[in-house]
Design a protein around this motif. Structure first.
Motif, PDB file in Angstrom:
ATOM      1  N   PHE A 260      41.617  21.718  48.318  1.00 45.75           N
ATOM      2  CA  PHE A 260      42.821  21.416  49.271  1.00 45.75           C
ATOM      3  C   PHE A 260      42.694  19.629  49.515  1.00 45.75           C
ATOM      4  N   GLU A 261      41.364  19.139  49.593  1.00 46.73           N
ATOM      5  CA  GLU A 261      41.284  17.774  49.713  1.00 46.73           C
ATOM      6  C   GLU A 261      41.744  17.117  48.279  1.00 46.73           C
ATOM      7  N   ARG A 262      41.222  17.742  47.002  1.00 44.95           N
ATOM      8  CA  ARG A 262      41.498  17.139  45.897  1.00 44.95           C
ATOM      9  C   ARG A 262      42.857  16.703  45.673  1.00 44.95           C
ATOM     10  N   LEU A 263      43.742  17.878  46.486  1.00 46.13           N
ATOM     11  CA  LEU A 263      45.066  17.647  46.026  1.00 46.13           C
ATOM     12  C   LEU A 263      45.826  16.900  47.349  1.00 46.13           C
ATOM     13  N   ASN A 264      45.037  16.416  48.438  1.00 46.11           N
ATOM     14  CA  ASN A 264      45.401  15.830  49.418  1.00 46.11           C
ATOM     15  C   ASN A 264      46.276  16.654  50.362  1.00 46.11           C
ATOM     16  N   LEU A 265      45.838  17.875  50.373  1.00 48.06           N
ATOM     17  CA  LEU A 265      46.335  18.816  51.312  1.00 48.06           C
ATOM     18  C   LEU A 265      45.469  19.418  52.595  1.00 48.06           C
ATOM     19  N   SER A 266      44.398  18.420  52.795  1.00 44.87           N
ATOM     20  CA  SER A 266      43.498  19.097  53.718  1.00 44.87           C
ATOM     21  C   SER A 266      43.823  18.731  55.207  1.00 44.87           C
ATOM     22  N   GLU A 267      44.816  17.645  55.519  1.00 43.34           N
ATOM     23  CA  GLU A 267      45.076  17.316  56.726  1.00 43.34           C
ATOM     24  C   GLU A 267      46.490  18.074  57.401  1.00 43.34           C
ATOM     25  N   LYS A 268      47.222  18.565  56.637  1.00 43.58           N
ATOM     26  CA  LYS A 268      48.431  19.360  57.247  1.00 43.58           C
ATOM     27  C   LYS A 268      48.251  20.999  56.582  1.00 43.58           C
ATOM     28  N   PRO A 269      48.875  21.742  57.216  1.00 43.91           N
ATOM     29  CA  PRO A 269      48.718  23.214  56.739  1.00 43.91           C
ATOM     30  C   PRO A 269      49.388  23.429  55.438  1.00 43.91           C
ATOM     31  N   ALA A 270      48.423  24.236  54.653  1.00 40.99           N
ATOM     32  CA  ALA A 270      48.803  24.549  53.131  1.00 40.99           C
ATOM     33  C   ALA A 270      48.010  25.790  52.900  1.00 40.99           C
ATOM     34  N   LEU A 271      48.585  26.211  51.846  1.00 41.31           N
ATOM     35  CA  LEU A 271      47.990  27.627  51.248  1.00 41.31           C
ATOM     36  C   LEU A 271      48.078  27.504  49.700  1.00 41.31           C
ATOM     37  N   LEU A 272      47.264  28.074  48.783  1.00 41.79           N
ATOM     38  CA  LEU A 272      47.110  28.709  47.718  1.00 41.79           C
ATOM     39  C   LEU A 272      47.961  30.148  47.387  1.00 41.79           C
ATOM     40  N   LEU A 273      48.992  30.297  46.996  1.00 43.85           N
ATOM     41  CA  LEU A 273      49.746  31.571  47.116  1.00 43.85           C
ATOM     42  C   LEU A 273      49.130  32.381  45.744  1.00 43.85           C
ATOM     43  N   GLY A 274      48.381  33.513  45.930  1.00 44.21           N
ATOM     44  CA  GLY A 274      47.729  34.146  44.979  1.00 44.21           C
ATOM     45  C   GLY A 274      48.548  35.304  44.425  1.00 44.21           C
ATOM     46  N   MET A 275      48.025  36.071  43.548  1.00 43.46           N
ATOM     47  CA  MET A 275      48.665  37.003  42.627  1.00 43.46           C
ATOM     48  C   MET A 275      49.007  38.363  43.517  1.00 43.46           C
TER      49      MET A 275
END
Length: 310
Positions: A260-275
């Motif tokens: 999340f930090e690598r993708l600059n997504l750590s400060e606001k809500p985010a998720l990785l949608l899995g299989m």
């Protein structure tokens, strides 16, 4: 409630390798639609036959969450590939120093990719002979057909354009990764990354803080393909909205996951949608060239759901 598959300890993946090896120049040659029959790996993910030069085929995961193609160390040893450098790999459970090997040629169906610098991981942690990452998928459409159990790789026009897809979601590009920005998780606006290398869906702490007042978390853990493990919490989201489709009672695993930090997504809500959650759809197409994610809904009660209406 949809019958979600929960197995938080199964290998999960969103991989970044730092730094990119100097001089890496991956190119590809292909013509025509590349249709690859897939097999499950036991965790709901997809594996495809891959050749390394003239050797193989070997079983590789298709992982839209991984920046780089990865080889199992045992396979590299069998092929006589000698480490040519070192790098740091970032997985869902932490960072790990890894060896790199130079791979002259990788064949995925009719497509040939040249001159890849591939990290090595232990095959027992991958659960396959390797991983095809975004360096083998860029500028293409990846069509995953769960009903027919195939993956097709080509440009959007050759794969039929947008015909048959009820939901088309525009995404923004961050590096090679596509991010959907208008999803809602229990009413909270959330950025979403499609991660075909993960069985389960992973949320960041910003999303968890927005949701935990509504539901209490259950302790669990995450294990990465790097072999690392971190503590996590499981929360069921009452409703996740993607486009015009609502998914109910969806499990989300929350952890301090470095991608999340690598993708600059750590400060606001985010998720990785899995299989486990993607299988709610009949087909999913990830179009890296046009920056679109397309969803084909399964028939329900003899009718199809189109734009949220029967």
């Amino acid at each position: 409630m949809m019958p979600w598959l929960i197995a938080a300890a199964a290998p999960l993946s969103l991989l970044t390798v730092l730094p990119i090896a100097a001089g890496q120049n991956a190119t590809s040659e292909a013509s025509g639609i590349d249709i690859i029959r897939t097999d499950g790996d036991g965790h709901g993910r997809l594996t495809v036959p891959v050749r390394i030069g003239n050797d193989g085929p070997y079983d590789f995961l298709i992982d839209t969450g991984a920046e780089r193609t990865v080889l199992a160390r045992g396979l590299a040893d069998r092929l006589g590939l000698v480490p040519s450098g070192r790098a740091t790999m970032i997985g869902v459970a932490g960072s790990l120093a890894v060896d790199l090997v130079d791979v002259a040629e990788v064949r995925l169906g009719s497509r040939i990719f040249y001159d890849l610098s591939a990290p090595l991981l232990e095959g027992r942690n991958i659960g396959a002979d390797g991983i095809i990452g975004l360096d083998g998928l860029r500028n293409q459409r990846v069509l995953i057909d769960f009903k027919r159990n195939i993956i097709a790789v080509d440009d959007a026009r050759e794969l039929g354009g947008n015909r048959g897809f009820e939901i088309v979601v525009r995404a923004r590009r961050r590096g090679d990764q596509l991010i959907m920005t208008n999803a809602l998780v229990d009413g909270v606006k959330t950025d979403v990354v499609i991660d075909t290398g993960a069985q389960s869906t992973i949320g960041n702490r910003a999303l968890q803080r927005a949701l935990t007042r509504r539901r209490a978390p259950e302790p669990t853990s995450l294990t990465s393909v790097t072999g690392q493990q971190i503590a996590a919490e499981l929360v069921y989201a009452r409703k996740v909205t993607i486009g015009h489709l609502d998914l109910t009672e969806m499990p989300v695993i929350f952890a301090d996951s470095p991608p999340f930090e690598r993708l600059n997504l750590s400060e606001k809500p985010a998720l990785l949608l899995g299989m486990g959650q993607l299988r709610a759809f009949q087909r999913v197409a990830i179009d890296f060239e046009t920056k679109k994610i397309l969803f084909d809904l399964p028939p329900r009660d003899g009718l199809r759901v189109t734009n949220g209406r029967r």
